[in-house]
Design a protein around this motif. Sequence first.
Motif, PDB file in Angstrom:
ATOM      1  N   GLN A   1       0.961  -1.087   0.064  1.00  0.00           N
ATOM      2  CA  GLN A   1       0.094   0.114   0.084  1.00  0.00           C
ATOM      3  C   GLN A   1       1.015   1.310  -0.053  1.00  0.00           C
ATOM      4  OE1 GLN A   1      -2.661  -0.156   3.465  1.00  0.00           O
ATOM      5  NE2 GLN A   1      -4.184  -0.968   1.966  1.00  0.00           N
ATOM      6  N   THR A   2       1.951   1.143   0.905  1.00  0.00           N
ATOM      7  CA  THR A   2       2.840   2.454   0.909  1.00  0.00           C
ATOM      8  C   THR A   2       3.404   2.668  -0.675  1.00  0.00           C
ATOM      9  OG1 THR A   2       3.108   1.949   3.309  1.00  0.00           O
ATOM     10  CG2 THR A   2       4.685   3.466   2.076  1.00  0.00           C
ATOM     11  N   GLN A   3       3.873   1.362  -1.064  1.00  0.00           N
ATOM     12  CA  GLN A   3       4.283   1.502  -2.610  1.00  0.00           C
ATOM     13  C   GLN A   3       3.528   2.289  -3.293  1.00  0.00           C
ATOM     14  OE1 GLN A   3       5.580  -2.321  -3.874  1.00  0.00           O
ATOM     15  NE2 GLN A   3       5.779  -1.601  -6.037  1.00  0.00           N
ATOM     16  N   GLY A   4       2.244   1.878  -3.328  1.00  0.00           N
ATOM     17  CA  GLY A   4       1.185   2.362  -4.259  1.00  0.00           C
ATOM     18  C   GLY A   4       1.057   3.939  -4.120  1.00  0.00           C
TER      19      GLY A   4
ATOM     20  N   VAL B   1      12.345   2.330 -10.184  1.00  0.00           N
ATOM     21  CA  VAL B   1      13.391   2.298  -8.763  1.00  0.00           C
ATOM     22  C   VAL B   1      12.535   2.269  -7.523  1.00  0.00           C
ATOM     23  CG1 VAL B   1      14.954   3.646  -7.322  1.00  0.00           C
ATOM     24  CG2 VAL B   1      15.097   3.490  -9.922  1.00  0.00           C
ATOM     25  N   ILE B   2      11.422   3.019  -7.361  1.00  0.00           N
ATOM     26  CA  ILE B   2      10.696   2.690  -6.046  1.00  0.00           C
ATOM     27  C   ILE B   2      10.170   1.228  -6.066  1.00  0.00           C
ATOM     28  CG2 ILE B   2       8.603   3.507  -5.198  1.00  0.00           C
ATOM     29  CD1 ILE B   2       9.207   6.193  -6.087  1.00  0.00           C
ATOM     30  N   LEU B   3       9.700   0.657  -7.165  1.00  0.00           N
ATOM     31  CA  LEU B   3       9.170  -0.758  -7.342  1.00  0.00           C
ATOM     32  C   LEU B   3      10.156  -1.454  -6.823  1.00  0.00           C
ATOM     33  CD1 LEU B   3       6.686  -2.468  -8.071  1.00  0.00           C
ATOM     34  CD2 LEU B   3       7.744  -2.508 -10.290  1.00  0.00           C
ATOM     35  N   ILE B   4      11.329  -1.626  -7.425  1.00  0.00           N
ATOM     36  CA  ILE B   4      12.376  -2.380  -6.941  1.00  0.00           C
ATOM     37  C   ILE B   4      12.798  -2.216  -5.587  1.00  0.00           C
ATOM     38  CG2 ILE B   4      14.803  -3.093  -7.603  1.00  0.00           C
ATOM     39  CD1 ILE B   4      13.886  -2.350 -10.480  1.00  0.00           C
ATOM     40  N   ALA B   5      13.031  -1.193  -5.103  1.00  0.00           N
ATOM     41  CA  ALA B   5      13.432  -0.898  -3.743  1.00  0.00           C
ATOM     42  C   ALA B   5      12.376  -1.373  -2.751  1.00  0.00           C
ATOM     43  CB  ALA B   5      13.757   0.681  -3.501  1.00  0.00           C
ATOM     44  N   MET B   6      11.093  -1.045  -2.880  1.00  0.00           N
ATOM     45  CA  MET B   6      10.170  -1.679  -2.101  1.00  0.00           C
ATOM     46  C   MET B   6      10.061  -2.901  -1.995  1.00  0.00           C
ATOM     47  SD  MET B   6       9.090   1.184  -0.451  1.00  0.00           S
ATOM     48  CE  MET B   6       7.329   1.030   0.107  1.00  0.00           C
ATOM     49  N   GLN B   7      10.190  -3.859  -3.276  1.00  0.00           N
ATOM     50  CA  GLN B   7      10.410  -5.278  -3.271  1.00  0.00           C
ATOM     51  C   GLN B   7      11.444  -5.820  -2.312  1.00  0.00           C
ATOM     52  OE1 GLN B   7       7.673  -6.823  -4.606  1.00  0.00           O
ATOM     53  NE2 GLN B   7       8.067  -8.712  -3.980  1.00  0.00           N
ATOM     54  N   VAL B   8      12.633  -5.275  -2.697  1.00  0.00           N
ATOM     55  CA  VAL B   8      13.821  -5.594  -2.054  1.00  0.00           C
ATOM     56  C   VAL B   8      13.545  -5.381  -0.244  1.00  0.00           C
ATOM     57  CG1 VAL B   8      16.129  -5.104  -1.510  1.00  0.00           C
ATOM     58  CG2 VAL B   8      15.345  -5.446  -3.790  1.00  0.00           C
TER      59      VAL B   8
END
Length: 138
Positions: free
Chosen positions: A58-61, A87-94
């Motif tokens: 949710q925070t990522q969205g 970059v945000i997507l990859i960072a939040m997934q990691v």
Amino acid sequence: MYKLVLVEQPSLLQFLFFFGAIIFLFVLKGGMSKLLSFFVNDHKLIPEFVYSSFIISQTQGIIMFPCLVLAELSRFNPLIFLSAASVILIAMQVFKWYRGVVFALVENRVGLLQIFMYFCSLEILPALVLVKFIVETF
């Protein structure tokens, strides 16, 4: 943007396809997490991890929303905003994976093999299968 997937289809159909794929993966992941929770007879650890993962998503969205709106509506090059969103997507997934490993290893003393099996089967594999399906099909 890159004209790689569903280029002949209207925008609404493209949106519905990706929206449906994401919803399907979330439902599949939730169902598999419930099933895993049932099999290992731990009704506290896995729901806590799923909740933590949900909050991070949710925070990522919320963080990615301005980037995607600016990519669509601004006069600047949309690749700048799409790159920032990636970059945000990859960072939040990691971060989500890191949080899961720390949560399991440190807080609940789950074995490294079980964590590895969980991440391979429910976190990494579905994403890779979806990407491979989209690239090869369209």
